[in-house]
Design an enzyme around this catalytic site. Structure first.
Site, PDB file in Angstrom:
ATOM      1  N   GLY A  48     -46.805   2.842 -14.205  1.00 50.87           N
ATOM      2  CA  GLY A  48     -46.062   3.157 -13.893  1.00 50.87           C
ATOM      3  C   GLY A  48     -45.570   4.063 -13.158  1.00 50.87           C
ATOM      4  N   GLN A  53     -40.364  11.287 -10.117  1.00 50.83           N
ATOM      5  CA  GLN A  53     -41.602  11.400  -9.504  1.00 50.83           C
ATOM      6  C   GLN A  53     -41.873  10.877  -8.111  1.00 50.83           C
ATOM      7  OE1 GLN A  53     -43.589   8.525 -12.772  1.00 50.83           O
ATOM      8  NE2 GLN A  53     -45.534  10.159 -12.003  1.00 50.83           N
ATOM      9  N   CYS A  91     -50.949  10.592 -15.044  1.00 54.33           N
ATOM     10  CA  CYS A  91     -49.922  10.869 -13.957  1.00 54.33           C
ATOM     11  C   CYS A  91     -49.876  10.794 -12.560  1.00 54.33           C
ATOM     12  CB  CYS A  91     -49.319  11.568 -14.670  1.00 54.33           C
ATOM     13  SG  CYS A  91     -47.245  11.718 -14.710  1.00 54.33           S
ATOM     14  N   LEU A  92     -49.158  10.665 -11.791  1.00 54.55           N
ATOM     15  CA  LEU A  92     -49.524  10.212 -10.682  1.00 54.55           C
ATOM     16  C   LEU A  92     -48.816  11.300 -10.303  1.00 54.55           C
ATOM     17  CD1 LEU A  92     -47.805   6.704  -9.125  1.00 54.55           C
ATOM     18  CD2 LEU A  92     -50.097   7.531  -9.539  1.00 54.55           C
ATOM     19  N   HIS A 133     -44.219   7.203 -22.110  1.00 54.96           N
ATOM     20  CA  HIS A 133     -44.413   8.327 -20.956  1.00 54.96           C
ATOM     21  C   HIS A 133     -43.599   8.530 -19.771  1.00 54.96           C
ATOM     22  CE1 HIS A 133     -48.117  10.309 -17.878  1.00 54.96           C
ATOM     23  NE2 HIS A 133     -46.212   9.768 -17.678  1.00 54.96           N
ATOM     24  N   GLU A 134     -42.712   7.214 -19.536  1.00 56.03           N
ATOM     25  CA  GLU A 134     -41.580   7.253 -18.264  1.00 56.03           C
ATOM     26  C   GLU A 134     -41.103   7.475 -18.924  1.00 56.03           C
ATOM     27  OE1 GLU A 134     -43.386   6.800 -15.516  1.00 56.03           O
ATOM     28  OE2 GLU A 134     -45.564   5.909 -15.905  1.00 56.03           O
ATOM     29  N   HIS A 137     -40.732  11.100 -18.440  1.00 60.13           N
ATOM     30  CA  HIS A 137     -40.586  11.470 -17.288  1.00 60.13           C
ATOM     31  C   HIS A 137     -38.700  12.380 -16.700  1.00 60.13           C
ATOM     32  CE1 HIS A 137     -43.766  11.881 -14.888  1.00 60.13           C
ATOM     33  NE2 HIS A 137     -44.583  11.157 -15.440  1.00 60.13           N
TER      34      HIS A 137
END
Ligand code: CO
Length: 155
Positions: A48, A53, A91-92, A133-134, A137
């Site tokens: 995702g 990000q 996470c990226l 999670h997204e 953010h």
């Protein structure tokens, strides 16, 4: 042609600023950006991706699925199970780091799709986890803020 967007990593203040709702009237002009997000998520092997990000404090997330990627604009969790479960996350924007996070097991999420149509998705398990999670953010939360047993891979 979709382009690869630069993924910002912690610490970066964009990740810690609350993201703003997207005006539904603007959605049709944002197709290139949404495509770039999906392209970047796939290139980076992310499950995702959230707009902060890639440096934009706006409320859009993308989810990678085996079928079509899902683009969720202004997502809102409308229902969630009382039951929670632990699962490992990464996470990226927090490279080479993993930790265990407790998340609601099932949820319903309403959002606008890339055409501005209202949609509702019912998600469970891993999919429900990614959505939580997204959306975190968008609200300045990184998984490392709420994770247990955080592990950093040695370079
Ligand atoms: Co993340």
């Amino acid at each position: 042609m979709a382009k690869l967007l630069n993924i910002i990593t912690e610490p970066n203040k964009i990740l810690r600023q609350k993201s703003k709702e997207i005006n539904p009237e603007k959605i049709e002009n944002m197709a290139d950006f949404f495509n770039d997000m999906v392209f970047t998520m796939k290139e980076k092997d992310g499950v995702g991706l959230a707009a902060p990000q890639v440096g934009k404090n706006i409320r859009v997330i993308t989810i990678n699925t085996k079928e079509q990627p899902i683009i969720m604009i202004n997502p809102i969790i409308t229902k969630k199970s009382i039951f929670k479960e632990w699962g490992e996350e990464g996470c990226l924007s927090v490279p080479d780091t993993f930790g265990m996070v407790k998340r609601h097991k099932n949820l319903s999420c309403s959002y606008l799709d890339k055409f501005g149509n209202k949609k509702i998705i019912e998600a469970k398990g891993f999919m429900a986890r990614i959505i939580q999670h997204e959306i975190d953010h968008l609200d300045t939360i990184l998984f490392i803020d709420i994770a247990k047993n955080i592990k950093k891979l040695e370079p």
